[in-house]
Design an enzyme around this catalytic site. Structure first.
Site, mmCIF file in Angstrom:
data_model
loop_
_atom_site.group_PDB
_atom_site.id
_atom_site.type_symbol
_atom_site.label_atom_id
_atom_site.label_comp_id
_atom_site.label_asym_id
_atom_site.label_seq_id
_atom_site.Cartn_x
_atom_site.Cartn_y
_atom_site.Cartn_z
ATOM 1 N N ASP A 40 0.822 -1.204 0.000
ATOM 2 C CA ASP A 40 0.000 0.000 0.000
ATOM 3 C C ASP A 40 0.858 1.257 0.000
ATOM 4 O O ASP A 40 0.341 2.364 0.069
ATOM 5 C CB ASP A 40 -0.955 0.006 1.196
ATOM 6 C CG ASP A 40 -0.222 0.162 2.522
ATOM 7 O OD1 ASP A 40 0.992 -0.089 2.534
ATOM 8 O OD2 ASP A 40 -0.860 0.520 3.513
ATOM 9 N N THR A 74 3.828 2.950 -2.305
ATOM 10 C CA THR A 74 4.667 2.818 -3.497
ATOM 11 C C THR A 74 6.135 3.001 -3.162
ATOM 12 O O THR A 74 7.009 2.439 -3.812
ATOM 13 C CB THR A 74 4.253 3.858 -4.549
ATOM 14 O OG1 THR A 74 4.321 5.161 -3.967
ATOM 15 C CG2 THR A 74 2.855 3.611 -5.032
#
Length: 609
Positions: free
Chosen positions: A478, A480
């Site tokens: 969740d 990047t």
């Protein structure tokens, strides 16, 4: 299941000496648990430390230390003597007794929660970034390495002139006219009694407790070979096996050194985390800005952070503004903007601005300290596989010893092969059946796994969670920033004629050159890396939430989002579709306009590793 200690529980932490084997740790854990007043015990194999939660109404730290010392385990080496004061962690003694000269630390711990068998304890006295037991672990590893290297140097000549060396083509007679027995005795004796002392002494301590462990098997193999060879040299005629005793000692030292090095090296992950916090902080007191040691910062202090500084403790910004790299906490590569009212976290890195914040958490209460403690608890905790290995190892020791006895009896009485052969195969059976690898591999895998993960930014709550990863077949991210390089970079240049990509980048970089925004820095860095000329703008205006307006070589350059273009009356036209496409790819796309006309799009992203 979570266990809770008695409200009056105090915690004693003692650095252990002479404890080199996983099975011995398991034995000590059971033994210490039987001490009067002790409510819970856990031995941290990563740091070589025993945690004892005890009831001060029943026993005392001095008494527990004395009992551990009597068993030959309490460490009195200078390497693990505590240093002065952990930031925000006042050194709290137990019953007014000073343990510094022992290298121990005892302190009350109000109702600590225990994650499985791991005792949560307060931080030790010592500067931030320093583990008071780190030197203790390093000393144990270095001692084992020294014993291995010297034993290896003495074992090689013994093997060369043994039957093993003869089979490899070496001379079968030792130098100086010595017999093989005397030659082996002179070289193998220091190997057995000095190099192998960690195994022999541990086996003796286990014998005094009425127990047997991995060290018992190793010591048995070494001493049977050595003692028989000693008798064959000085008391009766027979074949000697000094090379077997020396080789078994040396190989065991090598295995335990590798295990200890891996185990204690994981502590460097914690040290690396601790080093994220600076040793000092600039604090504003009585209208004066002074630099104080980190442990002197208290809640409510106004802390000044300059460009390039690390934030010393947690707090809330009260004046100034900047961007702070919080990737070590959030995993996000783009520094976060900090303005009055924003929270800052200790250990994060300030960028180019300056600000002042009020300290809200110090010492053990900071986010960084909690992370460090979580890593330590994870390394110290036991996974189900490790508890199973400890239990299995306890019984496998007796199976190994029994196999040696049965092998001897069979070949001596039924096989009629004689004493020498029966002893040889008996010792071989004991050594082969020794489950030492089971005791070494399981805790080592856990501690190394947790340590390596921490260095890579992955924190496990406990060893059970680490073991559970074996069943993972899908991973969902969740954040990047977890998968990327960690810093934004220019990925796309899409100009509109008559501009070329190089001209577009040069204009955008020149306009952004004074900006402190991370995206602006990425554009300037890309221009410098590609050799595109960047010059300071004649005029510069940063429009918060919009972008930048600058004068470059007499031209008005805009770089920012759609709101900036609308504000300045620029028709983006075909650029809107390009920006939408780049945004769909996870990139931050910025409009560039020159003299009121669209010039192109510059896209920035944190690229995948």
């Amino acid at each position: 299941m979570e266990h809770r200690a008695h409200p009056t529980t105090a915690v004693l932490e003692v650095a252990l000496r002479n404890c080199h084997d996983g099975s011995e740790y398991a034995d000590l854990e059971r033994q210490f648990a039987r001490l009067e007043g002790v409510q819970q015990v856990h031995l941290d194999r990563t740091r070589g430390v025993a945690h004892l939660a005890y009831d001060p109404a029943v026993t005392s730290a001095q008494r527990l230390e004395a009992e551990i010392e009597q068993r030959g385990y309490a460490c009195d080496c200078a390497d693990c003597a505590p240093s002065e004061a952990q930031p925000g962690h006042p050194s709290v003694g137990s019953e007014g007794h000073d343990h510094a000269h022992h290298g121990h630390a005892a302190r009350p711990a109000p109702a600590p929660a225990h994650d499985h068998a791991a005792v949560r304890h307060q931080e030790h006295a010592g500067h931030e970034g320093h583990d008071e037991h780190a030197g203790h672990g390093a000393a144990m590893v270095n001692d084992m390495l020294r014993r291995f290297l010297i034993s290896l140097a003495l074992t090689i000549p013994v093997v060369i002139f043994s039957p093993i060396g003869g089979a490899l083509g070496f001379p079968d007679m030792p130098p100086f006219g010595l017999s093989m027995g005397l030659w082996g005795f002179l070289l193998a004796t220091p190997v057995v009694w000095w190099g192998g002392w960690p195994f022999i002494s541990a086996a003796w301590r286990a014998l005094l407790r009425g127990e047997a462990n991995m060290m018992t098997l190793i010591a048995t193999g070494i001493l049977v070979s050595y003692t028989y060879s000693l008798g064959a040299t000085f008391l009766f005629e027979g074949e000697v096996f000094f090379e077997a005793a020396a080789m078994l000692t040396t190989f065991s030292l090598a295995g335990h050194w590798l295990e200890m090095r891996a185990r204690f090296a994981t502590g460097r992950a914690v040290e690396a985390l601790l080093k994220l916090a600076p040793a000092t902080a600039r604090v504003r007191r009585n209208g004066q800005e002074v630099e104080v040691a980190l442990e002197q910062v208290v809640v409510g202090d106004e802390v000044v952070v300059r460009p390039g500084d690390r934030v010393p403790v947690d707090g809330v910004v009260i004046s100034g503004q900047s961007y702070v790299d919080e990737s070590m906490i959030t995993g996000e590569p783009i520094p976060a903007a900090k303005t009055p009212g924003a929270k800052v976290v200790g250990g994060t890195v300030n960028q180019t601005g300056a600000f002042t914040f009020k300290a809200t958490a110090v010492g053990a209460d900071t986010a960084l300290s909690r992370i460090v403690q979580m890593v330590r608890n994870a390394q110290a905790s036991k996974a189900p596989a490790q508890r199973l290995a400890d239990l299995a190892g306890k019984y496998l020791v007796f199976i190994a010893l029994g196999s040696g006895v049965l092998t001897f009896l069979f070949w001596y009485f039924l096989g009629a092969q004689g004493l020498v052969f029966a002893l040889t195969v008996a010792v071989s059976a004991v050594v082969i059946a020794c489950p030492d690898a089971l005791a070494l591999a399981t805790p080592t895998a856990i501690t190394v796994g947790v340590g390596v993960a921490a260095r890579e930014g992955v924190l496990f709550k406990n060893a059970t969670a680490l073991e559970a990863t074996a069943a993972i077949d899908t991973v969902v991210f969740d954040k990047t920033g977890t998968l990327t390089e960690g810093k934004p970079a220019v990925t796309d240049l899409e100009p509109i004629a008559p501009f070329t990509p190089e001209e577009l980048l040069a204009l955008a970089a020149s306009a952004d050159q004074p900006s402190q925004h991370p995206l602006a820095e990425a554009i300037v860095r890309a221009a410098e890396e590609r050799g595109v000329g960047v010059q300071p703008p004649d005029a510069f205006d940063s429009v918060p939430g919009h972008g930048v307006v600058a004068q470059v070589k007499g031209r008005t350059v805009l770089i920012g989002n759609r709101r900036l273009m609308d504000r300045e009356g620029v028709e983006v036209g075909q650029l809107e579709e390009r920006v939408s496409r780049l945004a769909a790819e996870g990139k931050t796309a910025m409009y560039v306009a020159v003299d009121g006309q669209p010039a192109g799009v510059v896209a920035v992203a944190d690229v995948v590793r």
